[in-house]
Design a protein around this motif. Structure first.
Motif, PDB file in Angstrom:
ATOM      1  N   ARG A   1       0.866  -1.222   0.077  1.00 24.09           N
ATOM      2  CA  ARG A   1       0.006  -0.172  -0.015  1.00 24.09           C
ATOM      3  C   ARG A   1       0.809   1.268   0.134  1.00 24.09           C
ATOM      4  NH1 ARG A   1      -3.084  -2.903  -1.718  1.00 24.09           N
ATOM      5  NH2 ARG A   1      -4.948  -3.838  -0.945  1.00 24.09           N
ATOM      6  N   LEU A   2       0.269   2.391  -0.478  1.00 23.13           N
ATOM      7  CA  LEU A   2       1.136   3.478  -0.846  1.00 23.13           C
ATOM      8  C   LEU A   2       1.660   4.088   0.902  1.00 23.13           C
ATOM      9  CD1 LEU A   2      -1.097   5.850  -2.723  1.00 23.13           C
ATOM     10  CD2 LEU A   2       1.105   4.637  -3.660  1.00 23.13           C
ATOM     11  N   ASP A   3       0.660   3.855   1.789  1.00 25.45           N
ATOM     12  CA  ASP A   3       1.303   4.520   3.075  1.00 25.45           C
ATOM     13  C   ASP A   3       2.178   3.431   3.849  1.00 25.45           C
ATOM     14  OD1 ASP A   3      -0.646   2.649   3.602  1.00 25.45           O
ATOM     15  OD2 ASP A   3      -1.959   3.946   4.650  1.00 25.45           O
TER      16      ASP A   3
ATOM     17  N   GLY B   1       4.836   4.106  -1.184  1.00 29.72           N
ATOM     18  CA  GLY B   1       4.426   4.768  -2.416  1.00 29.72           C
ATOM     19  C   GLY B   1       5.976   4.843  -3.329  1.00 29.72           C
TER      20      GLY B   1
ATOM     21  N   PRO C   1       3.211   3.011 -11.563  1.00 25.90           N
ATOM     22  CA  PRO C   1       1.931   2.934 -11.594  1.00 25.90           C
ATOM     23  C   PRO C   1       1.243   1.616 -11.911  1.00 25.90           C
ATOM     24  CG  PRO C   1       3.270   4.448 -12.926  1.00 25.90           C
ATOM     25  CD  PRO C   1       4.220   3.566 -12.051  1.00 25.90           C
TER      26      PRO C   1
ATOM     27  N   ARG D   1       0.242   0.087  -8.475  1.00 27.74           N
ATOM     28  CA  ARG D   1      -0.661   0.720  -7.864  1.00 27.74           C
ATOM     29  C   ARG D   1      -2.002   0.166  -8.687  1.00 27.74           C
ATOM     30  NH1 ARG D   1       1.376   6.753  -6.563  1.00 27.74           N
ATOM     31  NH2 ARG D   1       3.544   6.008  -6.150  1.00 27.74           N
TER      32      ARG D   1
ATOM     33  N   VAL E   1      -8.636   5.416  -0.676  1.00 24.52           N
ATOM     34  CA  VAL E   1      -7.735   6.472  -1.352  1.00 24.52           C
ATOM     35  C   VAL E   1      -7.851   7.598  -0.547  1.00 24.52           C
ATOM     36  CG1 VAL E   1      -8.255   8.178  -3.306  1.00 24.52           C
ATOM     37  CG2 VAL E   1      -8.399   5.616  -3.700  1.00 24.52           C
TER      38      VAL E   1
ATOM     39  N   SER F   1      -3.965   4.728   1.559  1.00 20.69           N
ATOM     40  CA  SER F   1      -3.492   3.428   0.978  1.00 20.69           C
ATOM     41  C   SER F   1      -3.380   3.281  -0.384  1.00 20.69           C
ATOM     42  CB  SER F   1      -4.041   2.576   2.140  1.00 20.69           C
ATOM     43  OG  SER F   1      -5.174   2.163   1.726  1.00 20.69           O
ATOM     44  N   ILE F   2      -4.342   3.628  -1.006  1.00 20.86           N
ATOM     45  CA  ILE F   2      -4.476   3.207  -2.431  1.00 20.86           C
ATOM     46  C   ILE F   2      -4.474   4.460  -3.397  1.00 20.86           C
ATOM     47  CG2 ILE F   2      -6.349   2.391  -4.138  1.00 20.86           C
ATOM     48  CD1 ILE F   2      -5.381  -0.019  -2.743  1.00 20.86           C
ATOM     49  N   CYS F   3      -3.816   4.425  -4.404  1.00 28.82           N
ATOM     50  CA  CYS F   3      -3.440   5.368  -5.531  1.00 28.82           C
ATOM     51  C   CYS F   3      -4.885   6.043  -5.861  1.00 28.82           C
ATOM     52  CB  CYS F   3      -2.593   5.011  -6.586  1.00 28.82           C
ATOM     53  SG  CYS F   3      -2.505   6.175  -7.963  1.00 28.82           S
TER      54      CYS F   3
ATOM     55  N   ASP G   1      -5.391   7.806  -8.720  1.00 29.28           N
ATOM     56  CA  ASP G   1      -5.661   7.623 -10.164  1.00 29.28           C
ATOM     57  C   ASP G   1      -5.888   6.049 -10.598  1.00 29.28           C
ATOM     58  OD1 ASP G   1      -4.974  10.272 -10.573  1.00 29.28           O
ATOM     59  OD2 ASP G   1      -3.025   9.919 -10.891  1.00 29.28           O
ATOM     60  N   ALA G   2      -5.157   5.266  -9.795  1.00 26.16           N
ATOM     61  CA  ALA G   2      -5.419   3.878 -10.331  1.00 26.16           C
ATOM     62  C   ALA G   2      -6.500   3.506  -9.920  1.00 26.16           C
ATOM     63  CB  ALA G   2      -4.372   2.898  -9.335  1.00 26.16           C
TER      64      ALA G   2
END
Ligand SMILES: [Fe+2]
Ligand SMILES: [Fe+2]
Length: 527
Positions: free
Chosen positions: A372-374, A384, A389, A392, A426, A430-432, A434-435
């Motif tokens: 996850r991004l975080d 991240g 991309p 993600r 988002v 935790s979730i991108c 754009d994705a």
């Protein structure tokens, strides 16, 4: 289509790896048996055709072993431990088999008082063969379907239909004997026992055991050949086998797959992984579709979009290392179980080593599909800056799809509720974003597409019945669901089996997934 060309043997190595995980075999078990079988084949002077079939059989023998695993697990408990206990055993020896079954049941009922445990074990023993027999038949049928999807010949299909047959007629499903058992089957049954026994008791004792089993599970002349040349045959077959060794052993001419054939092979792998439990059927092919669609929507390069599609198919291959009972648990996992479950991303990355450089982009995505991004994901807890991309997108597609599917501890969410949940992730970071929006936008378009069409001459009612039994319902439950008698439901089921050419529920379920008749989320309680 670009000029993709991947050796079919690479796919077989992935399937061999997956089967080794699911059966609890040692590392590179199937590949070691391939090397050994080719050596035995050379000494025995078999035809090129037999050699080719043995090459495939060694890697694909247990490719159907995920069929009905939930059934096996419900009866025997930890199915991987059971399979480990069966490795190298003379299955025609009822006393030996009984001992292993008793051991499995004692493990399963470990928390009962001695009297209650003895009763439970006795009751389970009376059912053991009745449960195991159809499961083993389903293994054959599923292996045959997967072989077909890899483009193997009809003759190879016959070999995969005999994986549990033995020289002395004590095998399954048909109790064939002597030369009725195809030569490649004879070779691989022997070669795999030789590897298992060598691992367990060493080469000298292995040779003695094999010699004593001549005209039992193995033809006497093959048993003699192995016993007399054991040390030479096993020379250098160590802990691991590298990819190049297996590629070099492929009988001429080596077969390569173009992009369309690779797509089909990856889908076959996806279905093999997902058929292990009713609630994951169709999961991987759906993740692949969403990830590919989102990747395209975000304008990723074609190679990245292709890597996403294929990584989507194979992302959960590492789950096979964890017993089904863990995934079926309707409650919290122990720390040990959770650790094992989280490592599936690592085992997935390792599976891709079979593709060499071609697999690197996929391996990188598979390794990160729960990150996850975080940094709140697993198993490496990267953030991240480590997530491309494409990574993600795969994470967002996987999270969205999983929440739309039922799990033992929760119901499936509707697509709208799953979208709300993804957007909440988002907002939490935790979730991108754009994705997530690309996945949701693609999912919205997809749901407007036309559904499936009639297949194999099945009537609409037969297709309904097939969808229900593929989702894990019994004939009785399917009948109740459709407001028809169990007898009528069973009649429909028999018609379906005849029309699609299978005899087991597992193979019918695989057919249903292959043809888009089962959408994830349509499982037992929601069907
Ligand atoms: Fe998944
Ligand atoms: Fe996963």
């Amino acid at each position: 289509m670009t000029n993709v060309s991947i050796r079919r043997a690479d796919f077989m190595m992935v399937l061999a790896y997956a089967s080794d995980l699911a059966t609890g075999h040692s590392r590179d078990f199937a590949l070691k048996s391939c090397v050994l079988a080719m050596r035995i084949a050379d000494r025995a002077g078999v035809s090129e055709q037999v050699r080719r079939n043995a090459y495939h059989q060694s890697m694909l023998r247990y490719v159907g072993c995920n069929a009905d695993t939930d059934l096996l697990s419900a009866t025997f408990g930890d199915e991987i431990a059971l399979r480990q206990d069966l490795v190298g055993l003379d299955m025609g020896n009822r006393a030996e088999l009984g001992r292993v079954f008793v051991q499995a049941f004692k493990r399963f009922y470990y928390d009962l008082q001695p009297d209650a445990q003895a009763k439970a074990v006795e009751a389970a023993m009376s059912q053991a063969l009745a449960v195991a027999r159809p499961v083993l038949i389903a293994h054959c049928e599923v292996a045959q379907r997967i072989g077909e999807r890899l483009g193997l010949s009809g003759e190879m299909g016959r070999n995969l239909g005999q994986i549990y047959e033995r020289w002395d007629g004590k095998g399954l499903p048909r109790g064939l004997s002597g030369e009725e058992v195809l030569p490649a089957v004879q070779l691989i049954t022997l070669a795999q026992d030789v590897i298992a026994l060598s691992d367990a008791v060493g080469i000298v004792e292995m040779a003695e055991t094999v010699a004593s089993r001549g005209d039992g599970p193995y033809a006497a002349h093959l048993a003699r050949l192995v016993a007399a040349n054991a040390a030479v045959l096993m020379e250098g077959i160590g802990v691991t086998v590298d990819r190049e060794t297996i590629l070099a052993l492929e009988p001429d001419p080596p077969v390569s797959l173009d992009e369309a054939d690779c797509d089909e092979a990856f889908l076959a792998i996806a279905d093999m992984i997902d058929m292990r439990m009713p609630f994951t059927q169709g999961h991987s092919r759906m993740v692949a579709e969403l990830a590919e669609g989102a990747g395209r929507q975000m304008g990723l390069p074609a190679a990245d979009v292709r890597a996403l599609r294929w990584a989507g198919c194979i992302h959960d291959i590492g789950e096979l290392v964890v017993p089904v009972a863990t995934w079926m648990r309707n409650g919290p996992l122990s720390v040990r179980e959770r650790d094992a479950a989280q490592l599936h991303a690592y085992y997935g990355e390792r599976a891709l080593a079979s593709f060499g450089r071609e697999g690197e982009a996929m391996a990188s995505l598979v390794l990160r599909h729960h990150e996850r991004l975080d940094g709140s994901g697993y198993h490496r807890k990267v953030g991240g800056s480590d997530l491309s991309p494409a990574a993600r997108i795969l994470a967002a597609a996987e999270a969205f799809q999983t929440s739309r599917e039922e799990r033992p501890h929760r119901r499936a969410l509707s697509s709208d509720a799953a979208a709300t949940q993804l957007r909440a992730a988002v907002r939490e970071g935790s979730i991108c974003p754009d994705a997530a929006e690309a996945v949701l936008s693609f999912a919205g378009q997809r749901s407007r597409r036309a559904p499936h069409r009639p297949l194999a001459g099945m009537t609409p009612r037969e297709i309904e019945v097939l969808r229900l039994i593929a989702a894990g319902l019994t004939a009785k439950e399917a009948g109740r669901n459709l407001d028809i008698s169990p007898k009528t439901a069973d009649h429909h089921i028999q018609n379906v089996y005849a029309k699609i050419g299978v005899t087991t529920r597992a193979a019918a379920a695989l057919y249903a997934v292959e043809h888009g008749l089962v959408r994830p989320g349509e499982t037992k309680s929601s069907a």
